[in-house]
Motif scaffolding. Structure first.
Motif, PDB file in Angstrom:
ATOM      1  N   TYR A   1     -46.826  37.921 -28.619  1.00 59.56           N
ATOM      2  CA  TYR A   1     -46.022  37.412 -27.505  1.00 59.56           C
ATOM      3  C   TYR A   1     -45.152  36.239 -27.953  1.00 59.56           C
TER       4      TYR A   1
ATOM      5  N   TRP B   1     -48.927  33.570 -19.515  1.00 62.07           N
ATOM      6  CA  TRP B   1     -49.085  34.757 -20.363  1.00 62.07           C
ATOM      7  C   TRP B   1     -50.202  35.669 -19.866  1.00 62.07           C
TER       8      TRP B   1
ATOM      9  N   LEU C   1     -51.455  37.332 -27.922  1.00 59.87           N
ATOM     10  CA  LEU C   1     -50.753  36.048 -27.892  1.00 59.87           C
ATOM     11  C   LEU C   1     -49.837  35.837 -29.100  1.00 59.87           C
TER      12      LEU C   1
ATOM     13  N   LEU D   1     -50.253  29.492 -21.551  1.00 58.92           N
ATOM     14  CA  LEU D   1     -51.378  30.434 -21.556  1.00 58.92           C
ATOM     15  C   LEU D   1     -51.642  30.986 -20.159  1.00 58.92           C
TER      16      LEU D   1
END
Length: 305
Positions: free
Chosen positions: A45, A296, A42, A293
């Motif tokens: 990203y 992702w 994360l 989220l």
């Protein structure tokens, strides 16, 4: 020596360690290789998204210019569409069904609701198609796929800014004064934009996995329109309803952002309580962060198959 040489090679027959070879996963790790298109962590990203912020804006600008390139009136349709919808709803709900009860300045009330709801509606429709309609780009280039729903939401924000000029002119034309309260429209639209980005990511993932969502979404949005108080006052409509019904209608995120915009622009509109702002902030962060989220988590699936 022969056994040692054999231990350092991968058998031609397959990726396993059968026959004395090294598993491919171990060999890839030894040479710092990774799966193509694998989902990054994360924090990485988010850094990749930030590094491509210029691409996101450029892509949005290109889509804005191209969206009405084949139409004779061009981007004027971005203004005409909600205006014509507002005119139709005024005829049906204002004149025929008398839904303007409890509203002093119904024209400003209706047009504000229509423009604000159209912002979310357009973002959801664009987000639903943002992955499924961009498969050639996704398969040709490596970039965070979240760039696409974010870019399409920025397109809708850019078009909303054009519409806001017309909306403000209409509101002033109906006799509403220009006050410092109008400044509250800026944080309201910022929170709505955050909400729209998250919602766009949610429907982008669903639309990528269920292609029929493109056909179903207009019906879902039309239902959402009817329960969001665009052309009637929720407070007046639900005054005799049970408390839980009134609470659900008032907590509806589309109704929350519409009420904040009306509170800013329409002086005759009853001022919203502070908990409406709390709901706006809550929806923006819950859907914005949660949608990011959710999107992702399926990063490596987009464009596959």
């Amino acid at each position: 020596m022969a056994n040692s040489a054999q231990a350092d090679t991968v058998p031609a027959g397959g990726p396993s360690a059968d026959g004395g070879g090294i598993p491919l996963a171990e060999l890839a790790a030894r040479h710092n290789l990774s799966v193509s298109g694998a989902r990054p962590k994360l924090p990485a990203y988010i850094r990749q998204l930030w590094q491509r912020r210029h691409f996101i804006v450029a892509f949005a600008n290109a889509k804005t210019r191209a969206s009405y390139a084949t139409a004779r009136l061009g981007q004027v349709w971005q203004i005409l569409t909600p205006l014509m919808n507002a005119a139709i709803y005024y005829l049906v709900f204002g004149l025929m069904l008398k839904s303007d009860k409890g509203v002093d300045n119904y024209v400003a009330f209706l047009v504000t609701g229509m423009f604000i709801f159209t912002f979310t509606q357009s973002a959801v429709l664009a987000g639903t198609r943002s992955i499924s309609d961009q498969l050639p780009l996704i398969r040709a280039l490596h970039f965070p796929r979240a760039c696409l729903p974010i870019s399409f939401t920025i397109v809708q924000l850019q078009q909303l800014m054009i519409s806001m000029v017309v909306l403000c002119a209409i509101v002033l034309g109906t006799g509403e004064p220009l006050t410092a309260n109008w400044l509250l429209l800026l944080p309201a639209l910022l929170l709505q934009f955050m909400f729209n980005v998250g919602l766009s990511m949610i429907v982008a993932r669903i639309g990528a996995e269920i292609t029929d969502m493109k056909q179903l979404m207009p019906f879902l949005l039309r239902t959402w329109l009817y329960v969001s108080g665009v052309f009637y006052s929720i407070a007046h409509f639900a005054k005799d309803a049970p408390d839980w019904v009134r609470w659900i209608l008032e907590a509806n995120p589309a109704a929350v952002y519409i009420e904040l915009a009306r509170d800013a622009l329409v002086e005759s509109h009853a001022h919203v309580p502070m908990h409406t702002w709390a709901l706006a902030v809550g929806w923006a962060f819950v859907v914005g962060v949660g949608g990011f989220l959710f999107f992702w988590q399926a990063e490596e699936k987009y464009g596959r198959g």
